[in-house]
Write a protein that holds these residues in place. Structure first.
Motif, PDB file in Angstrom:
ATOM      1  N   PHE A  48       2.808   8.566  16.415  1.00 47.36           N
ATOM      2  CA  PHE A  48       1.935   7.857  15.484  1.00 47.36           C
ATOM      3  C   PHE A  48       2.192   8.421  14.094  1.00 47.36           C
ATOM      4  O   PHE A  48       2.101   9.625  13.875  1.00 47.36           O
ATOM      5  N   TYR A  49       2.571   7.560  13.140  1.00 50.16           N
ATOM      6  CA  TYR A  49       2.872   8.047  11.794  1.00 50.16           C
ATOM      7  C   TYR A  49       1.703   7.906  10.844  1.00 50.16           C
ATOM      8  O   TYR A  49       1.341   8.848  10.162  1.00 50.16           O
ATOM      9  N   CYS A  50       1.133   6.754  10.748  1.00 46.85           N
ATOM     10  CA  CYS A  50       0.052   6.624   9.778  1.00 46.85           C
ATOM     11  C   CYS A  50      -0.765   5.367  10.055  1.00 46.85           C
ATOM     12  O   CYS A  50      -0.334   4.461  10.745  1.00 46.85           O
ATOM     13  N   GLN A  51      -1.955   5.391   9.490  1.00 46.53           N
ATOM     14  CA  GLN A  51      -2.836   4.239   9.533  1.00 46.53           C
ATOM     15  C   GLN A  51      -3.301   3.990   8.102  1.00 46.53           C
ATOM     16  O   GLN A  51      -3.647   4.923   7.376  1.00 46.53           O
ATOM     17  N   THR A  52      -3.274   2.752   7.696  1.00 49.84           N
ATOM     18  CA  THR A  52      -3.695   2.391   6.356  1.00 49.84           C
ATOM     19  C   THR A  52      -4.324   1.005   6.421  1.00 49.84           C
ATOM     20  O   THR A  52      -4.346   0.383   7.477  1.00 49.84           O
ATOM     21  N   GLY A  53      -4.816   0.539   5.326  1.00 45.03           N
ATOM     22  CA  GLY A  53      -5.422  -0.782   5.320  1.00 45.03           C
ATOM     23  C   GLY A  53      -5.746  -1.238   3.919  1.00 45.03           C
ATOM     24  O   GLY A  53      -5.555  -0.507   2.943  1.00 45.03           O
ATOM     25  N   GLY A  54      -6.217  -2.454   3.828  1.00 45.86           N
ATOM     26  CA  GLY A  54      -6.568  -3.017   2.543  1.00 45.86           C
ATOM     27  C   GLY A  54      -7.606  -4.105   2.694  1.00 45.86           C
ATOM     28  O   GLY A  54      -7.907  -4.564   3.798  1.00 45.86           O
ATOM     29  N   ALA A  63      -1.417 -15.165   2.413  1.00 44.96           N
ATOM     30  CA  ALA A  63      -1.497 -13.974   1.559  1.00 44.96           C
ATOM     31  C   ALA A  63      -0.465 -12.940   1.996  1.00 44.96           C
ATOM     32  O   ALA A  63      -0.182 -12.775   3.181  1.00 44.96           O
ATOM     33  N   ARG A  64       0.086 -12.229   1.022  1.00 46.21           N
ATOM     34  CA  ARG A  64       1.012 -11.120   1.289  1.00 46.21           C
ATOM     35  C   ARG A  64       0.255  -9.819   1.090  1.00 46.21           C
ATOM     36  O   ARG A  64      -0.462  -9.639   0.122  1.00 46.21           O
ATOM     37  N   TRP A  65       0.426  -8.924   2.033  1.00 46.11           N
ATOM     38  CA  TRP A  65      -0.229  -7.628   2.014  1.00 46.11           C
ATOM     39  C   TRP A  65       0.852  -6.564   1.899  1.00 46.11           C
ATOM     40  O   TRP A  65       1.866  -6.622   2.596  1.00 46.11           O
ATOM     41  N   GLU A  77       6.933   1.750   3.872  1.00 43.30           N
ATOM     42  CA  GLU A  77       6.433   0.604   3.121  1.00 43.30           C
ATOM     43  C   GLU A  77       6.424  -0.586   4.071  1.00 43.30           C
ATOM     44  O   GLU A  77       7.406  -0.829   4.771  1.00 43.30           O
ATOM     45  N   VAL A  78       5.325  -1.303   4.091  1.00 45.79           N
ATOM     46  CA  VAL A  78       5.207  -2.460   4.972  1.00 45.79           C
ATOM     47  C   VAL A  78       4.703  -3.631   4.148  1.00 45.79           C
ATOM     48  O   VAL A  78       3.749  -3.502   3.388  1.00 45.79           O
ATOM     49  N   GLU A  79       5.371  -4.761   4.280  1.00 46.06           N
ATOM     50  CA  GLU A  79       4.917  -6.013   3.687  1.00 46.06           C
ATOM     51  C   GLU A  79       4.609  -6.955   4.839  1.00 46.06           C
ATOM     52  O   GLU A  79       5.438  -7.139   5.735  1.00 46.06           O
TER      53      GLU A  79
END
Length: 157
Positions: A48-54, A63-65, A77-79
């Motif tokens: 498990f590397y990371c968890q993020t959100g918006g 929509a692009r996140w 980086e994730v799109e």
């Protein structure tokens, strides 16, 4: 001796080209009251590397996140688009070398959810629609699976 050096270099090049099974697990939640939220987890093999959100207001599936997170000297980086069902990822290492890949959707599901009750019989007045998806950066991940997590916080733990 030249042949041995050439073979060693070829083997090393092949080893560095092999990537693990990168999985991006997303949870998209449309909510007119609190705003639309997308949560993202990044996994590589069983790590498990990371968890993020918006959060965005009045968004839709077009929509692009964009998300960035770092762990152990690596930056991801994730799109994402289409409620997290489409996307691409980039991974950068301490040396600035890295790779990028389009994501391939493996599983998705959505449920209808009530986010506001009211009235005499406490019926649902406003509905939400959480959407869970799991995508990979490789077509064949061997034993590493892209599984659904029934909208739990962190997927594989």
């Amino acid at each position: 001796m030249k042949l041995a050096s050439l073979l060693t270099a070829s083997v090393m090049a092949g080893i560095t080209a092999v990537e693990g099974c990168v999985r991006v697990h997303t949870q998209m939640n449309y909510n007119i009251l609190t705003g639309d939220i997308m949560q993202v987890e990044i996994w590589d093999n069983n790590n498990f590397y990371c968890q993020t959100g918006g959060k965005k207001t009045f968004t839709n599936n077009e929509a692009r996140w964009f998300f960035t997170c770092s762990s152990n000297g690596e930056t991801w980086e994730v799109e994402l688009w289409n409620d997290g069902k489409g996307g691409r990822t980039n991974k950068f290492f301490k040396t600035d070398d890295g790779w990028n890949s389009n994501l391939s959707l493996k599983h998705t599901k959505s449920v209808e959810d009530c986010i506001a009750y009211g009235g005499k019989n406490d019926s649902c007045k406003i509905k939400g629609q959480p959407i869970e998806s799991c995508s990979t950066a490789a077509d064949d991940c061997g034993g590493w699976t892209c599984k659904m997590c029934d909208f739990r916080g962190i997927c594989g733990r």
